[in-house]
Design an enzyme around this catalytic site. Structure first.
Site, mmCIF file in Angstrom:
data_model
loop_
_atom_site.group_PDB
_atom_site.id
_atom_site.type_symbol
_atom_site.label_atom_id
_atom_site.label_comp_id
_atom_site.label_asym_id
_atom_site.label_seq_id
_atom_site.Cartn_x
_atom_site.Cartn_y
_atom_site.Cartn_z
ATOM 1 C CB CYS A 134 -0.926 -0.029 1.218
ATOM 2 S SG CYS A 134 -1.937 1.447 1.366
ATOM 3 C CB CYS A 137 -0.565 2.650 3.948
ATOM 4 S SG CYS A 137 -2.066 1.989 3.235
ATOM 5 C CG ASP A 138 3.159 1.369 4.445
ATOM 6 O OD1 ASP A 138 2.748 1.878 5.490
ATOM 7 O OD2 ASP A 138 2.884 0.204 4.098
#
Ligand code: NAP
Length: 310
Positions: A134, A137-138
């Site tokens: 992701c 997200c990261d």
């Protein structure tokens, strides 16, 4: 909340929330078991440029928040937890969530799909320590670092393009010599100054102890092995349907997707499915929404006893 429901909707992606809007407007007072990861896969994406009605595009998480708010305007109850068990053998169907067993005359399964992993020896151990599925997200953790993305579909292009906002270099590793992604996405990635592509290449393992330091690669044409120094690996090789909970209770195909029998109805009358959990062909935000609409309309007809077989 615990009384028997007309319909319980499992999942809160585009399919589940659209089903909720339609079911609520049909006065079925749906209960949505939204899951601990509310908003489904779109909540993990960035720019959505192909959802009609947003001429300037919209961020995936924002689109899901808007869909949720739209559902909340009507008579919809939400539980933001995962269903842990279901009994779909016969109505009233049972759904266990947060230690309570809820009952309903109909169920819409809209549990979507989750990212696939490569299955490499060190991949799972390094998730959260440089291995991710992701980018939204990261990516933030990879400012001025070098990262790799595995895959050749739209997701891989999207992840790579997003990562360029943070990383100093992004290498896409693809097992063939052409991308599966849509032309517009592939061209954007290929044109980007920070993105390189390694064609005909597979990742054999992730290197690193406490965190990712590199990848062991193999060229599938020449069989030559090499190491690539990277700080992060983003895996974007497709998805699998979230159907483990239903195995043995409704018909699934060989890949685990729910099989539809009559419009959106599954092999169990009264149990319906919508979105990526059964649709392995289109898998778009807008088609998931459309399936959600269809499933809610089918539930309404089923409960009236006017159309679908009971
Ligand atoms: P996908 O289209 O199925 O692509 C998966 C990619 O991963 C393929 O290139 C495949 O290689 C590769 N792959 C699969 N298993 C692999 C393995 N074990 N090792 C190495 N590579 C592997 O999946 P997706 O990219 O997640 O897209 C899913 C759907 O969502 C598509 O319909 C896509 O159009 C849609 N989507 C749309 C957007 C957008 O419109 N903005 C964004 C994201 C996703 P091969 O090509 O060799 O099979």
């Amino acid at each position: 909340m615990d009384e028997a429901r007309k319909v319980i909707i499992l999942g809160s992606g585009s399919a589940g929330l659209t089903a909720a809007i339609y079911a609520a407007r049909a006065q079925l007072r749906p209960l949505v078991v939204a899951g601990s990861q509310r908003g489904g896969q779109l909540a993990l994406t960035t720019d959505v440029e192909n959802f009609p009605g947003f001429p300037d595009g919209v961020q995936g998480p924002e689109l899901m928040e808007l869909q949720r708010r739209q559902a909340e305007r009507f008579d919809v109850d939400f539980i933001d937890e995962d269903a842990t068990a279901v009994d779909l053998r016969r109505p009233p169907f049972e759904v266990t969530v947060a230690g309570r067993t809820l009952r309903a005359q109909a169920v819409i399964i809209a549990t979507g799909a989750s990212a696939n992993w490569l299955g490499l020896p060190n991949e799972q151990r390094l998730i959260g320590h440089g291995v991710s599925s992701c980018a939204p997200c990261d990516a933030f953790f990879f400012r001025e670092k070098e990262v790799a993305v595995v895959g050749g579909g739209d997701s891989a292009m999207e992840e790579a393009l997003f990562l360029t906002k943070f990383a100093s270099r992004v290498t896409i590793i693809h097992r063939r010599d052409r991308f599966r992604a849509s032309k517009i996405m592939a061209e954007r990635a290929l044109r980007h100054a920070k993105i390189d592509v390694l064609w005909d290449t597979v990742v054999e393992d992730v290197l690193g102890d406490g965190k990712v330091t590199g990848l062991r690669l193999r060229n599938v044409k020449s069989s030559a092995r090499s190491d690539l120094r990277v700080d992060g690996l983003f895996v974007a090789i497709g998805h699998h349907p979230n159907t483990e909970l239903f195995r043995g209770q409704i018909e699934l195909d060989d890949a685990g997707y729910v099989v539809l029998k009559e419009h959106t109805m599954t092999s169990v009358p009264g149990v319906f499915a919508a979105g990526d959990v059964h649709d392995r062909r289109y898998r778009q935000a807008v088609t998931a929404a459309a399936w959600g609409c269809m499933a809610a309309m089918d539930v309404e007809k089923y409960l009236e006893g006017t159309d679908l077989p009971r």
